[in-house]
Design an enzyme around this catalytic site. Structure first.
Site, PDB file in Angstrom:
ATOM      1  CE  LYS A  65      -4.651 -28.732  29.944  1.00  0.00           C
ATOM      2  NZ  LYS A  65      -4.311 -27.694  28.936  1.00  0.00           N
ATOM      3  CB  THR A  66      -8.421 -24.957  35.049  1.00  0.00           C
ATOM      4  OG1 THR A  66      -7.073 -25.440  35.084  1.00  0.00           O
ATOM      5  CG2 THR A  66      -8.873 -24.664  36.470  1.00  0.00           C
ATOM      6  CG  ASP A 110      -3.381 -28.197  36.020  1.00  0.00           C
ATOM      7  OD1 ASP A 110      -3.510 -28.763  34.921  1.00  0.00           O
ATOM      8  OD2 ASP A 110      -3.041 -27.005  36.133  1.00  0.00           O
ATOM      9  CB  THR A 159       0.524 -29.663  28.885  1.00  0.00           C
ATOM     10  OG1 THR A 159       1.559 -29.995  29.821  1.00  0.00           O
ATOM     11  CG2 THR A 159      -0.372 -28.597  29.497  1.00  0.00           C
ATOM     12  NE  ARG A 218      -4.102 -20.024  31.094  1.00  0.00           N
ATOM     13  CZ  ARG A 218      -3.522 -21.192  31.392  1.00  0.00           C
ATOM     14  NH1 ARG A 218      -2.228 -21.363  31.159  1.00  0.00           N
ATOM     15  NH2 ARG A 218      -4.234 -22.179  31.896  1.00  0.00           N
TER      16      ARG A 218
END
Length: 342
Positions: A65-66, A110, A159, A218
């Protein structure tokens, strides 16, 4: 041997982290549908010479997402400002952030669902009309002063999209739902990252890392770096040759098993099965048993265990499935509860 300057070490690690992030949608691996939708949105905005619509990126942690927010800014040719929901606990915090934006800037927030309620309500007007109302004074003498904002694009990441209030969710022009990665896609992620880290990984070694990455890029990159460290220490100072046996040894050292379960995952399953005969058991009781916060169990451990079919959430509590017994090598006794009985 001379010690490495900590500041140089930190800069090197940050440089590696930045290098592993794809810089464009073309380089971004996986999420094919979302990539296509974003590309259309960005192309339309560029043709019409306007800022892109506000974007909500929803999905589990670690799926990019980032990185996608950075790509939106880069491909739009706009500056990127980053913040987070927990850091915006007052309407004044948001007002200061919004009023400092330059025309066309991309604002990334975020965990947007964790903003204070007063800040959320201010954001409604900012997203829709590019203005906010500043309250001056208190009580009967309070007045509202409108403040115009430069047009901007908000990219929110969450999330837990279910915690977003409907008025805020509806103001996003596009909502992208990111999905967990398949093993083949994670192999591509590992292959790209290994090349950037100058590690030669044969396909079996890439597949081994991908299988233990819980469907999350990740985690795949993190495991790859631990494998690199293992080879540097145990492989005569070179990280250029890695085979599946080395991957097994490195990840076993870090308690990551063949399907990606770590120490905490196995502790939760072991406690659920041995202490509570497989359940059902409440979340708080289970958290106390393994000595961990309930929120950590719920947000970090449970989603993966439920997804691979090792745990089930029922109205009466958490229940271990027969697959969990088999994986841990524990006999599924007759006294264990059956999901069909709940």
């Amino acid at each position: 041997m001379d010690e490495l300057d900590p500041e140089i070490q930190d800069d090197s690690e940050l440089a590696i982290e930045g290098a592993l992030r794809p810089g464009s949608l073309a380089e971004f691996i996986g999420q094919q549908k979302v990539r296509g939708q974003l590309q259309l949105l960005l192309d339309a905005a560029r043709i019409q010479q306007r800022p892109p619509d506000h974007i909500l990126l929803a999905g589990p942690p670690g799926l990019g997402k980032t990185t996608l927010a950075m790509i939106v800014a880069h491909e739009s040719g706009r500056a990127l400002r980053m913040s987070s929901g927990p850091a915006i606990q007052h309407a004044g915090d948001l007002a200061a952030l919004l009023s400092s934006l330059t025309p066309g800037e991309v604002l990334f927030i975020d965990e947007v669902h964790r903003m204070a309620r007063s800040a959320e309500e201010m954001l409604y007007l900012a997203m829709e009309d590019f203005r906010i109302d500043i309250m001056v004074g208190k009580g009967a003498g309070a007045t509202s002063i409108p403040l115009d904002l430069a047009p901007f694009t908000l990219v929110g990441a969450t999330t837990r999209s279910g915690l977003l209030p409907n008025p805020l969710r509806d103001r996003f022009g596009f909502t992208a739902h990111l999905e967990y990665y398949e093993s083949e896609e994670l192999e591509q992620v590992v292959k790209r990252s290994a090349a950037m880290l100058d590690i030669a990984l044969p396909q079996p070694a890439r597949a081994e890392i991908a299988l233990r990455s819980r469907g999350t890029p990740r985690i795949a990159n993190r495991l790859l770096r631990r494998v690199r460290d293992y080879v540097v220490v145990h492989g005569a100072g070179t990280a250029n040759e890695v085979d599946p046996a080395i991957v097994d040894a490195a990840l076993d050292l870090y308690d990551v098993d063949a399907i990606g379960l770590d120490r905490l995952d196995r502790a939760v399953l072991d406690g659920l099965i041995r202490r509570f005969r497989g359940g059902p058991v409440g979340l708080n009781t289970l958290a106390v048993t393994v000595g961990e916060e309930a929120e950590t169990i719920e947000s970090v451990v449970e989603p993966y265990l439920v997804r691979i079919g090792f745990m089930s959430r029922t109205p009466r509590g958490r229940v271990a499935t027969p697959e969990a017994y088999r994986h841990l090598g524990i006999p599924h006794s007759d006294g264990a509860l059956n999901l069909h009985d709940l």
